[in-house]
Design a protein around this motif. Structure first.
Motif: not given
Length: 334
Positions: A10-32
């Motif tokens: 909510r604070e980052a204004n992104v989806s829960i899935t996005t946060v989960s993927m970044i935390l699990n080192n699977k966020g290469d498809s997202f911007s820096e």
């Protein structure tokens, strides 16, 4: 208030899935920018991952179990320290279970560990010798047997060549001229005790010395066994004692002292393990050394490799013993 992944999203204004993927080192498809924003909020808001929730997704708890028969024995204390050091370095937690050489407690602790969804078990057993008994209770949980071997070639394990250790201990005493050598053994249902006895008998046969059943006391690897063995041997003729571990050898020291006998002038003693205390007793104990810290390290690394689906070079690692000669043995001709 507990911060959740939903709060971060909510604070980052992104989806829960996005946060989960970044935390699990699977966020290469997202911007820096997105990755940095999420990670910054995680730190600022004090988010702590829910280990249980994560384990339900990954099927891993990053926890291993260690089952030992007697944690008061310094051999297992040092081995446990080695395993904990490796586990901590690899990001795993360790649950220690002490069975007091009780078969029923072994079964109970295995059940408890499996209920906690541990990733694997390092098992120093007092009762299991056959693979079918191990499989029956462990099931498909990854397991490394440590110290106590089983009658199987396909189990993963880290062991000492106990037959060679028993042989070296007996040969040392025989080379010193001893012919009436008493033994304080381990429990007869443990393979390390069986192998040490077979090594002892091998040396006797090599020197053409008969094996004397009346010079054998069945111990339990505790100090009291050494004391009781001296009592049993009181009316026997012997010049040396081979104790199947150092703790029982220390008991032999105490038992002989109570009888007014001196080590090694009256009786020579050889132990097994090379505990730190073996250099403190007087005279220092001649003993068969096994690299328990190194064995514990190898067992922990082997188990974690299995858990993480890494290839193992060998299923079984067998270490060689080393005889350490100190002041508790002497030639009967000196």
């Amino acid at each position: 208030m507990t911060i959740t992944i939903k709060d971060i999203a909510r604070e980052a204004n992104v989806s829960i899935t996005t946060v989960s993927m970044i935390l699990n080192n699977k966020g290469d498809s997202f911007s820096e920018e997105t990755r940095n924003k999420v990670l910054r909020l995680v730190e600022e808001m004090g988010y702590k991952p829910n280990a249980l929730a994560r384990s339900l997704v990954t099927k891993k708890t990053k926890t291993i179990g260690l089952i030992v028969p007697d944690i008061t024995n310094p051999f297992y204390t040092q081995t446990a320290r080695a395993i904990e050091d490796v586990a901590n370095n690899k990001g795993y937690s360790l649950i220690l279970c002490n069975t007091d050489n009780d078969f029923n407690k072994e079964k109970k602790y295995i059940k408890v560990l499996k209920e906690k969804y541990i990733d694997g078990i390092i098992f120093t057993t007092s009762a299991f010798i056959h693979l079918d008994k191990v499989r029956e209770i462990i099931g498909d949980t990854p397991i490394i047997l440590l110290d106590e071997n089983v009658e199987a070639d396909i189990i993963h394990g880290v062991f000492l060549d106990n037959l060679e250790g028993g042989y070296e201990a007996a040969k040392h005493l025989l080379q010193l001229g001893h012919r009436r050598i008493a033994c304080v053994t381990g429990p007869p249902n443990t393979k390390n005790a069986i192998d040490r006895m077979n090594g002892f008998k091998k040396a006797l046969k090599e020197f053409e010395v008969p094996f004397c059943e009346d010079l054998v006391y069945e111990g339990n690897y505790k100090l009291e066994s050494g004391i009781k063995a001296v009592e049993k041997f009181e009316d026997k003729e012997y010049s040396a004692i081979f104790a199947f571990n150092d703790m029982m050898a220390f008991g032999v020291y105490k038992g002989l002292k109570s009888k007014g006998l001196k080590v090694p002038d009256d009786v020579s003693i050889v132990g097994f393990d090379n505990l730190n205390l073996s250099e403190i007793v007087e005279p220092c104990l001649t003993t068969v050394a096994q690299p328990n810290y190194e064995m514990g390290t190898t067992a922990a690394k082997m188990l974690i490799n299995i858990i993480e689906d890494k290839n193992l070079k060998d299923n079984v690692q067998i270490y060689k013993p080393q005889l350490i000669v100190r002041g508790s043995t002497k030639s009967i001709e000196e």
